[in-house]
Design a protein around this motif. Structure first.
Motif, short mmCIF file in Angstrom:
data_model
loop_
_atom_site.label_atom_id
_atom_site.label_comp_id
_atom_site.label_asym_id
_atom_site.label_seq_id
_atom_site.Cartn_x
_atom_site.Cartn_y
_atom_site.Cartn_z
N VAL A 1 -18.95 -4.45 15.84
CA VAL A 1 -19.27 -4.19 17.24
C VAL A 1 -19.55 -2.69 17.38
N VAL A 2 -20.74 -2.37 17.86
CA VAL A 2 -21.13 -0.97 18.00
C VAL A 2 -21.26 -0.54 19.45
N GLY A 3 -21.13 -1.51 20.37
CA GLY A 3 -21.24 -1.16 21.77
C GLY A 3 -20.96 -2.35 22.66
N ILE A 4 -20.87 -2.05 23.94
CA ILE A 4 -20.71 -3.07 24.98
C ILE A 4 -21.81 -2.82 26.02
N LEU A 5 -22.53 -3.86 26.35
CA LEU A 5 -23.57 -3.77 27.37
C LEU A 5 -23.11 -4.57 28.58
N THR A 6 -22.81 -3.87 29.67
CA THR A 6 -22.40 -4.56 30.89
C THR A 6 -23.63 -4.92 31.70
N ARG A 7 -23.41 -5.77 32.67
CA ARG A 7 -24.50 -6.15 33.58
C ARG A 7 -25.04 -4.90 34.27
N ASN A 8 -24.13 -4.01 34.69
CA ASN A 8 -24.55 -2.78 35.36
C ASN A 8 -25.36 -1.89 34.42
N ASP A 9 -24.93 -1.80 33.13
CA ASP A 9 -25.70 -1.02 32.15
C ASP A 9 -27.11 -1.59 31.99
N LEU A 10 -27.18 -2.92 31.92
CA LEU A 10 -28.46 -3.60 31.75
C LEU A 10 -29.38 -3.32 32.93
N LEU A 11 -28.85 -3.48 34.14
CA LEU A 11 -29.66 -3.24 35.34
C LEU A 11 -30.09 -1.78 35.45
N ALA A 12 -29.16 -0.86 35.13
CA ALA A 12 -29.51 0.56 35.18
C ALA A 12 -30.60 0.88 34.16
#
Length: 102
Positions: free
Chosen positions: A13-24
């Protein structure tokens, strides 16, 4: 419900992509923006052998909603605040209706 997606590279695991990160990333960047530019690179993890209480403490301390669960460094699952809330609700229901009691 907050959505978060683990980003995995070479079984790690190299990162976490949240919904907010995706939308931003979609609204502030180009449509071809790559995931690694939007994901969170600093995140808490929990080992599959650790107690649920430890996972809950990590969720609280990092003020995040999702924690990757690892076994020997590889992703085997996710624990979210929603999961913990459901577990606590089930435990409370079981406590109020013990076998043999009405």
């Amino acid at each position: 419900m907050i959505l978060a997606f683990p980003v995995v590279e070479d079984d790690r695991v190299v990162g976490i992509l949240t919904r907010n990160d995706l939308l931003a990333g979609l609204t502030q960047g180009e449509p071809q923006t790559i995931v690694s530019e939007s994901m969170q690179r600093e995140f808490a993890t929990v080992q599959a052998t650790e107690m649920l209480e430890t996972a809950f403490q990590r969720l609280q301390s990092c003020q995040c909603h999702t924690v990757p669960v690892l076994h020997l460094g590889e992703l085997v699952g996710l624990v979210t605040m929603d999961n913990v809330g459901e577990f606590v609700a089930i435990q409370a229901a079981l406590e109020t209706h013990r076998p043999g009691e009405r």
